[in-house]
Scaffold this active site. Sequence first.
Site, PDB file in Angstrom:
ATOM      1  CE1 TYR A  51      -0.689   3.492  -2.680  1.00 15.04           C
ATOM      2  CE2 TYR A  51      -2.607   2.567  -1.728  1.00 15.04           C
ATOM      3  CZ  TYR A  51      -1.929   3.604  -2.194  1.00 15.04           C
ATOM      4  OH  TYR A  51      -2.433   5.138  -2.138  1.00 15.04           O
ATOM      5  CG  PHE A  59       4.600   1.885   4.212  1.00 18.90           C
ATOM      6  CD1 PHE A  59       3.694   1.928   3.266  1.00 18.90           C
ATOM      7  CD2 PHE A  59       5.993   2.396   4.201  1.00 18.90           C
ATOM      8  CE1 PHE A  59       4.294   2.289   2.120  1.00 18.90           C
ATOM      9  CE2 PHE A  59       6.373   2.711   3.264  1.00 18.90           C
ATOM     10  CZ  PHE A  59       5.454   2.872   1.959  1.00 18.90           C
ATOM     11  CB  THR A  93       4.596  11.222   1.185  1.00 21.05           C
ATOM     12  OG1 THR A  93       4.899  10.996  -0.058  1.00 21.05           O
ATOM     13  CG2 THR A  93       3.772   9.788   1.578  1.00 21.05           C
ATOM     14  NE  ARG A 104      -0.522  12.960   0.570  1.00 24.74           N
ATOM     15  CZ  ARG A 104       0.130  12.436  -0.241  1.00 24.74           C
ATOM     16  NH1 ARG A 104       1.269  13.056  -0.733  1.00 24.74           N
ATOM     17  NH2 ARG A 104      -0.420  11.180  -0.803  1.00 24.74           N
ATOM     18  CG  ASN A 114      -1.091  10.234   2.856  1.00 27.54           C
ATOM     19  OD1 ASN A 114      -1.632   9.669   2.406  1.00 27.54           O
ATOM     20  ND2 ASN A 114       0.353  10.042   2.295  1.00 27.54           N
ATOM     21  CG  HIS A 117      -2.882   7.642  -5.033  1.00 35.06           C
ATOM     22  ND1 HIS A 117      -1.589   7.150  -5.042  1.00 35.06           N
ATOM     23  CD2 HIS A 117      -3.401   7.628  -6.251  1.00 35.06           C
ATOM     24  CE1 HIS A 117      -1.207   6.509  -6.310  1.00 35.06           C
ATOM     25  NE2 HIS A 117      -2.286   6.867  -7.041  1.00 35.06           N
ATOM     26  CD  GLU A 128      -1.769   5.012 -10.055  1.00 42.09           C
ATOM     27  OE1 GLU A 128      -0.828   4.777  -9.536  1.00 42.09           O
ATOM     28  OE2 GLU A 128      -2.333   6.062  -9.859  1.00 42.09           O
TER      29      GLU A 128
HETATM   30  P1  ADP Z   1       2.589   9.224  -2.268  1.00 44.35           P
HETATM   31  O1  ADP Z   1       1.222   8.732  -1.949  1.00 44.35           O
HETATM   32  O2  ADP Z   1       2.855  10.733  -1.881  1.00 44.35           O
HETATM   33  O3  ADP Z   1       2.972   8.751  -3.814  1.00 44.35           O
HETATM   34  P2  ADP Z   1       4.399   6.910  -1.602  1.00 44.35           P
HETATM   35  O4  ADP Z   1       4.064   6.468  -3.007  1.00 44.35           O
HETATM   36  O5  ADP Z   1       5.567   7.184  -1.164  1.00 44.35           O
HETATM   37  O6  ADP Z   1       3.577   8.206  -1.410  1.00 44.35           O
HETATM   38  O7  ADP Z   1       3.428   6.044  -0.559  1.00 44.35           O
HETATM   39  C1  ADP Z   1       2.168   5.466  -1.054  1.00 44.35           C
HETATM   40  C2  ADP Z   1       1.247   5.581   0.180  1.00 44.35           C
HETATM   41  O8  ADP Z   1       1.683   4.646   1.341  1.00 44.35           O
HETATM   42  C3  ADP Z   1       1.293   6.844   1.136  1.00 44.35           C
HETATM   43  O9  ADP Z   1       0.369   7.826   0.160  1.00 44.35           O
HETATM   44  C4  ADP Z   1       0.964   6.597   2.486  1.00 44.35           C
HETATM   45  O10 ADP Z   1      -0.279   6.421   2.472  1.00 44.35           O
HETATM   46  C5  ADP Z   1       1.750   5.302   2.672  1.00 44.35           C
HETATM   47  N1  ADP Z   1       3.053   5.445   3.327  1.00 44.35           N
HETATM   48  C6  ADP Z   1       4.215   6.107   2.678  1.00 44.35           C
HETATM   49  N2  ADP Z   1       5.285   6.026   3.703  1.00 44.35           N
HETATM   50  C7  ADP Z   1       4.989   5.381   4.601  1.00 44.35           C
HETATM   51  C8  ADP Z   1       5.165   5.352   5.916  1.00 44.35           C
HETATM   52  N3  ADP Z   1       6.646   5.709   6.113  1.00 44.35           N
HETATM   53  N4  ADP Z   1       4.480   4.877   6.929  1.00 44.35           N
HETATM   54  C9  ADP Z   1       3.163   4.630   6.854  1.00 44.35           C
HETATM   55  N5  ADP Z   1       2.473   4.843   5.417  1.00 44.35           N
HETATM   56  C10 ADP Z   1       3.493   5.186   4.494  1.00 44.35           C
HETATM   57 MG    MG Z   2       3.129   7.133  -4.885  1.00 43.61          MG
END
Ligand code: ADP
Ligand code: MG
Length: 140
Positions: A51, A59, A93, A104, A114, A117, A128
């Site tokens: 990440y 976060f 997300t 989700r 959520n 991934h 990845e």
């Molecule tokens: P996605 O997983 O849909 O690609 P992102 O890449 O934006 O979403 O974010 C990575 C992960 O970080 C999310 O799946 C979630 O677990 C966490 N995350 C994202 N936004 C938030 C937030 N506002 N508060 C807490 N955790 C978050």
């Molecule tokens: Mg993402």
Amino acid sequence: MATERTFSILKPDATKRNLTGAVNAVIEKAGLRIVGQRRIQMSQAQAEKFYEIHKERPFFGELVTFMTSGPVVVQVLEGENAVAKYREVMGATNPAQAAEGTIRKTFSESVGENTVHGSDSADNAKMEIAQFFQDSDIVG
Ligand code: ADP
Ligand code: MG
């Protein structure tokens, strides 16, 4: 559109609630084939690397703590247009904004926890997959 691969993680909220089979059923019903799958405990270093793109986000710490809080299932999914298709199957997300029938919307309790991934591009999918799989552990 050619067959492609994407990278998936069933996150700790999924393993904790015994939902890996239920989520896999949604994945397979959508026509995505699970061609690689392994249950692991992610280390802090692995989660931070995975990440890294989010390291300046507020976060980030919470995300790394969550991703290392229990086992995860790392997967390689294969199918037509797999990257975009899996993003669609996962849903937004924030589960509160996710469409009906998505993973989700059906299973997730918060924007952080959520459930899944999925890679957001074919290039990221390759990177990845390479972080967690050897070629010989993917059987298409
Ligand atoms: P996605 O997983 O849909 O690609 P992102 O890449 O934006 O979403 O974010 C990575 C992960 O970080 C999310 O799946 C979630 O677990 C966490 N995350 C994202 N936004 C938030 C937030 N506002 N508060 C807490 N955790 C978050
Ligand atoms: Mg993402």
